[in-house]
Scaffold this motif. Structure first.
Motif, PDB file in Angstrom:
ATOM      1  N   GLN A 173      14.840 -15.923 -21.551  1.00  0.00           N
ATOM      2  CA  GLN A 173      15.457 -16.291 -19.945  1.00  0.00           C
ATOM      3  C   GLN A 173      14.952 -15.051 -19.102  1.00  0.00           C
ATOM      4  OE1 GLN A 173      14.952 -18.959 -19.860  1.00  0.00           O
ATOM      5  NE2 GLN A 173      16.945 -20.439 -20.479  1.00  0.00           N
ATOM      6  N   LYS A 174      14.479 -14.224 -19.385  1.00  0.00           N
ATOM      7  CA  LYS A 174      13.983 -12.892 -18.485  1.00  0.00           C
ATOM      8  C   LYS A 174      12.569 -12.733 -18.282  1.00  0.00           C
ATOM      9  CE  LYS A 174      17.976 -12.105 -16.783  1.00  0.00           C
ATOM     10  NZ  LYS A 174      18.106 -12.260 -15.307  1.00  0.00           N
ATOM     11  N   THR A 175      11.910 -12.966 -17.039  1.00  0.00           N
ATOM     12  CA  THR A 175      10.570 -12.856 -16.910  1.00  0.00           C
ATOM     13  C   THR A 175       9.867 -11.567 -16.766  1.00  0.00           C
ATOM     14  OG1 THR A 175      10.762 -13.363 -14.801  1.00  0.00           O
ATOM     15  CG2 THR A 175      10.252 -15.351 -16.337  1.00  0.00           C
ATOM     16  N   LYS A 176      10.938 -10.586 -16.330  1.00  0.00           N
ATOM     17  CA  LYS A 176      10.390  -9.284 -16.017  1.00  0.00           C
ATOM     18  C   LYS A 176       9.398  -9.379 -14.630  1.00  0.00           C
ATOM     19  CE  LYS A 176      12.484  -5.947 -18.061  1.00  0.00           C
ATOM     20  NZ  LYS A 176      12.908  -4.738 -17.299  1.00  0.00           N
ATOM     21  N   THR A 177       9.643 -10.190 -14.067  1.00  0.00           N
ATOM     22  CA  THR A 177       8.604 -10.480 -12.867  1.00  0.00           C
ATOM     23  C   THR A 177       9.723 -10.801 -11.649  1.00  0.00           C
ATOM     24  OG1 THR A 177       7.211 -11.767 -14.366  1.00  0.00           O
ATOM     25  CG2 THR A 177       7.096 -12.174 -12.035  1.00  0.00           C
ATOM     26  N   ILE A 178       8.871  -9.890 -10.560  1.00  0.00           N
ATOM     27  CA  ILE A 178       9.514  -9.821  -9.245  1.00  0.00           C
ATOM     28  C   ILE A 178       8.575 -10.706  -8.124  1.00  0.00           C
ATOM     29  CG2 ILE A 178      10.443  -8.696  -7.346  1.00  0.00           C
ATOM     30  CD1 ILE A 178      10.669  -6.288  -8.982  1.00  0.00           C
ATOM     31  N   GLY A 179       9.127 -11.532  -7.494  1.00  0.00           N
ATOM     32  CA  GLY A 179       8.178 -12.280  -6.735  1.00  0.00           C
ATOM     33  C   GLY A 179       8.354 -11.494  -5.057  1.00  0.00           C
ATOM     34  N   VAL A 180       7.115 -11.323  -4.542  1.00  0.00           N
ATOM     35  CA  VAL A 180       7.071 -10.564  -3.166  1.00  0.00           C
ATOM     36  C   VAL A 180       6.420 -11.321  -2.175  1.00  0.00           C
ATOM     37  CG1 VAL A 180       6.362  -8.420  -1.974  1.00  0.00           C
ATOM     38  CG2 VAL A 180       6.899  -8.348  -4.435  1.00  0.00           C
ATOM     39  N   ILE A 181       7.150 -11.722  -1.142  1.00  0.00           N
ATOM     40  CA  ILE A 181       6.475 -12.383   0.099  1.00  0.00           C
ATOM     41  C   ILE A 181       6.636 -11.628   1.298  1.00  0.00           C
ATOM     42  CG2 ILE A 181       6.613 -14.604   1.273  1.00  0.00           C
ATOM     43  CD1 ILE A 181       8.271 -15.784  -1.076  1.00  0.00           C
ATOM     44  N   ILE A 182       5.224 -11.503   1.857  1.00  0.00           N
ATOM     45  CA  ILE A 182       5.165 -10.704   2.983  1.00  0.00           C
ATOM     46  C   ILE A 182       4.447 -11.637   4.025  1.00  0.00           C
ATOM     47  CG2 ILE A 182       3.395  -9.010   3.353  1.00  0.00           C
ATOM     48  CD1 ILE A 182       4.168  -7.261   1.286  1.00  0.00           C
ATOM     49  N   PRO A 183       4.727 -11.342   5.356  1.00  0.00           N
ATOM     50  CA  PRO A 183       4.339 -12.494   6.356  1.00  0.00           C
ATOM     51  C   PRO A 183       2.724 -11.987   6.706  1.00  0.00           C
ATOM     52  CG  PRO A 183       6.347 -11.063   6.981  1.00  0.00           C
ATOM     53  CD  PRO A 183       5.732 -10.451   5.761  1.00  0.00           C
ATOM     54  N   ASP A 184       2.121 -10.696   6.515  1.00  0.00           N
ATOM     55  CA  ASP A 184       0.789 -10.740   6.786  1.00  0.00           C
ATOM     56  C   ASP A 184       0.610  -9.294   5.836  1.00  0.00           C
ATOM     57  OD1 ASP A 184      -1.343  -9.965   7.748  1.00  0.00           O
ATOM     58  OD2 ASP A 184      -0.952  -9.273   9.767  1.00  0.00           O
ATOM     59  N   ILE A 185      -0.444  -9.741   4.846  1.00  0.00           N
ATOM     60  CA  ILE A 185      -0.901  -9.120   3.901  1.00  0.00           C
ATOM     61  C   ILE A 185      -1.916  -7.772   4.515  1.00  0.00           C
ATOM     62  CG2 ILE A 185      -2.976  -9.990   3.059  1.00  0.00           C
ATOM     63  CD1 ILE A 185      -1.407  -9.664   0.400  1.00  0.00           C
ATOM     64  N   THR A 186      -2.312  -7.955   5.584  1.00  0.00           N
ATOM     65  CA  THR A 186      -3.542  -7.017   6.233  1.00  0.00           C
ATOM     66  C   THR A 186      -2.681  -6.178   6.980  1.00  0.00           C
ATOM     67  OG1 THR A 186      -3.956  -8.597   7.748  1.00  0.00           O
ATOM     68  CG2 THR A 186      -5.290  -8.409   5.751  1.00  0.00           C
ATOM     69  N   ASN A 187      -1.573  -6.436   7.357  1.00  0.00           N
ATOM     70  CA  ASN A 187      -0.924  -5.498   8.319  1.00  0.00           C
ATOM     71  C   ASN A 187      -0.702  -4.142   7.417  1.00  0.00           C
ATOM     72  OD1 ASN A 187       1.486  -4.188   9.397  1.00  0.00           O
ATOM     73  ND2 ASN A 187       2.006  -5.746  10.717  1.00  0.00           N
ATOM     74  N   PRO A 188      -0.922  -3.091   7.896  1.00  0.00           N
ATOM     75  CA  PRO A 188      -0.787  -1.798   7.257  1.00  0.00           C
ATOM     76  C   PRO A 188       0.677  -1.377   6.912  1.00  0.00           C
ATOM     77  CG  PRO A 188      -2.241  -1.580   9.075  1.00  0.00           C
ATOM     78  CD  PRO A 188      -1.643  -2.900   9.164  1.00  0.00           C
ATOM     79  N   PHE A 189       1.558  -1.661   8.018  1.00  0.00           N
ATOM     80  CA  PHE A 189       2.890  -1.552   7.641  1.00  0.00           C
ATOM     81  C   PHE A 189       3.524  -2.214   6.234  1.00  0.00           C
ATOM     82  CE2 PHE A 189       7.421  -3.119   8.514  1.00  0.00           C
ATOM     83  CZ  PHE A 189       7.988  -1.879   8.592  1.00  0.00           C
ATOM     84  N   PHE A 190       3.087  -3.450   6.300  1.00  0.00           N
ATOM     85  CA  PHE A 190       3.800  -4.278   5.210  1.00  0.00           C
ATOM     86  C   PHE A 190       2.919  -3.719   3.746  1.00  0.00           C
ATOM     87  CE2 PHE A 190       4.878  -7.656   8.364  1.00  0.00           C
ATOM     88  CZ  PHE A 190       6.302  -7.372   8.142  1.00  0.00           C
ATOM     89  N   ASN A 191       1.760  -3.385   4.170  1.00  0.00           N
ATOM     90  CA  ASN A 191       0.996  -2.937   2.977  1.00  0.00           C
ATOM     91  C   ASN A 191       1.615  -1.657   2.303  1.00  0.00           C
ATOM     92  OD1 ASN A 191      -2.011  -2.367   2.039  1.00  0.00           O
ATOM     93  ND2 ASN A 191      -1.781  -4.305   2.748  1.00  0.00           N
TER      94      ASN A 191
END
Lengths: 340, 340
Positions: free
Chosen positions: A58-76
């Motif tokens: 019951q542990k996946t050792k996985t984190i989900g990451v959601i970003i509003p704009d993947i090409t934005n250098p800041f989020f990058n």
DNA sequence: CTGAAAGCGCTTACAG
DNA sequence: CTGAAAGCGCTTACAG
């Protein structure tokens, strides 16, 4: 070719249980057996099937990451740090790009929950104004860490920048350089960071006894270079005089500067311009762009740190701490505000 | 709170099998039952546990993507397209950042295989020169699509750019503008794209009867702005005269231009400079940078298309097609080569 | 220290 | 059209 744990057990004349325990270093297995199993596993290239392990443990050792704009250098930059630290702690990253869309964001959250990620690290889309999907994460006993664009109303862990203070610093810097007619190209009316930078702008004016003029505030929703260009043109053609400009993002500032340069306006002496984010491009252009640095990699590092600590808390005490972390920004002085 | 398929079945007085089939629209279930099950599932917010479905069906609907540098705008654009198309086809993305390191790349591949991804889309790290991990992917009946930095020796699907042709176009453009003493800042000796761009440079010289001078070729391994600056300085101080410069990346070109500007050298009239990649920054600087466009989103789109077609092939005919796709580049003319 | 048994939550032949 | 049974490949109490 592919070999299962069961098959290995058979070949080694051991039980599957013993093999599993040996591979996972359980303390109740003899060293001899552990060595035997491990060396054999290495020899035949055995790799446990993660799906099966996950289902059972019951542990996946996985984190989900959601970003509003993947090409934005800041989020990058944030993403890069998150990935490095996740890797270091043996977590995988499932990535989602919400493209600033609430419905896509909602869909990604549901998908991640279905995949039983151990936690979700996310920055909200600009048009996200209801939070059922976030509550749903918490209701599923999944760790939620919000970063940069956060929902103040949701009780979860958060890392964000003191945008009001950043807006204040940017505006005050212009004032110190002698500007008195300062315009602001702000973001949409909804996102918290847009509101807070604007409030910082207002406060800096007020503290310095400069009267606020609503005609000097224009709204850009996209935050793009093109919008910066268009707004600068609009302001210029409206005849409103300015000697300073604070833009919600570096990109908007670069677009504005391009327009002013075309009009042969001297930056910074006629109009000083400051952006926000400290994007690399701001250091490549001439004049180089003054800006507010948001410490992207610090944000990423803190997001992972909070996740790990919450995850541990959940395991040991079955509750969350919900810490909030506010990071201060730094003023970066460059040529676009360096008056002679 | 959370409800399982079994529990739902009990409440609806149906078998788990029937409920599962209803949810997955099996043709042998009555419409009435389907509607009953679906509406109830919606009501209680039932979501299948992906881990369990995956384990049973042996398909994870997940693609592993490995990129050598996640902050590089070129790879970023590719990634963005991959993600959009993956989402559209109901695939999740597990992302890995190899940071140009072979050992990290290897580790990520193993991790992804263990997670039973349906396919791996990757661009190789610069120091990857052995390919056991790639052969391992194929041996595990997992689809492999290589993009941009590919291994020509490995028999899998590939999408890449005709770098030699790109290097040729860049160099010939300088020649057409009147340059005769053309330097080249190339990449490392190992990566294929570095070799090919260099070969294109050589060929353009040769075709145009310009003799090749090894002293005019300098090597940058990092491809960074700083390296561009340093190499330009080195060349300048060595006293070798040039009137044109072709750089392996836009960043290197921007660094070189910065140095030349500090020396009051007129770009493009004394030295014309051209980069490679069509990074956004190249359009923001003055003089704007001529470059070679690599059609990043086309690369991403083709990579996903190849994956989907291979996946289908594997399912229906249990074999792979291994198509190779070579994309042509486009010359982008801007100010840095626009001589008066 | 090792093994037999149960089970994680689904899906898939198979039978009727 | 529906259900009973087996099983995906592991891990985890429990017994000895």
């Amino acid at each position: 070719m592919k070999i299962s744990l069961k098959e290995m057990a058979k070949r080694l004349s051991l039980s599957p249980a013993a093999v599993s325990k040996a591979l996972n270093d359980y303390p109740d297995i003899s060293l001899a057996t552990k060595n035997l199993v491990k060396s054999y596993a290495k020899k035949v290239g055995y790799k446990a099937n993660s799906q099966a392990s996950f289902l059972r443990s019951q542990k996946t050792k996985t984190i989900g990451v959601i970003i509003p704009d993947i090409t934005n250098p800041f989020f990058n930059k944030i993403l890069k740090t998150i990935m490095t630290l996740a890797q270091k702690n043996n977590y995988s990253i499932i990535l989602g790009n919400s493209k600033e869309s609430f419905s896509l964001e909602e869909k990604l959250v549901n998908q991640f929950l279905q995949q039983k990620v151990d936690g979700i690290l996310m920055s909200l889309a600009n048009d996200t104004s209801q939070y059922k999907h976030l509550e749903n994460i918490l209701a599923n006993d999944t760790v939620l860490v919000l970063f940069d664009k956060v929902a103040k109303l949701i009780n979860c862990s958060k890392v964000f920048v003191d945008d009001k203070d950043g807006g204040f610093k940017a505006t005050e810097h212009l004032i110190k350089k002698g500007c008195t007619k300062i315009a602001h190209f702000r973001g949409g009316l909804n996102p918290q960071n847009s509101i807070d930078r604007y409030l910082g702008y207002r406060e800096a004016l007020s503290v310095n006894k400069i009267s606020f003029d609503p005609n000097k505030v224009l709204i850009t929703s996209s935050g793009s270079i093109e919008q910066g260009y268009i707004l600068a043109k609009k302001l210029y053609e409206s005849g409103i005089e300015i000697d300073g400009l604070f833009c919600i993002t570096d990109m908007v500032a670069l677009g504005a500067i391009r327009f002013f340069k075309e009009q042969k306006i001297d930056i910074p002496n006629e109009i000083s311009v400051i952006g926000f984010s400290n994007t690399m491009a701001g250091n490549l252009v001439y004049p180089s762009l003054s800006t507010i640095d948001q410490k992207a990699s610090k944000i990423g590092a803190e997001a992972v740190r909070l996740f790990l600590s919450e995850e541990k808390m959940l395991k040991t005490e079955n509750r969350l701490e919900n810490q909030s972390l506010v990071l201060k920004t730094t003023l970066i002085k460059r040529e676009s505000t360096q008056r002679i």
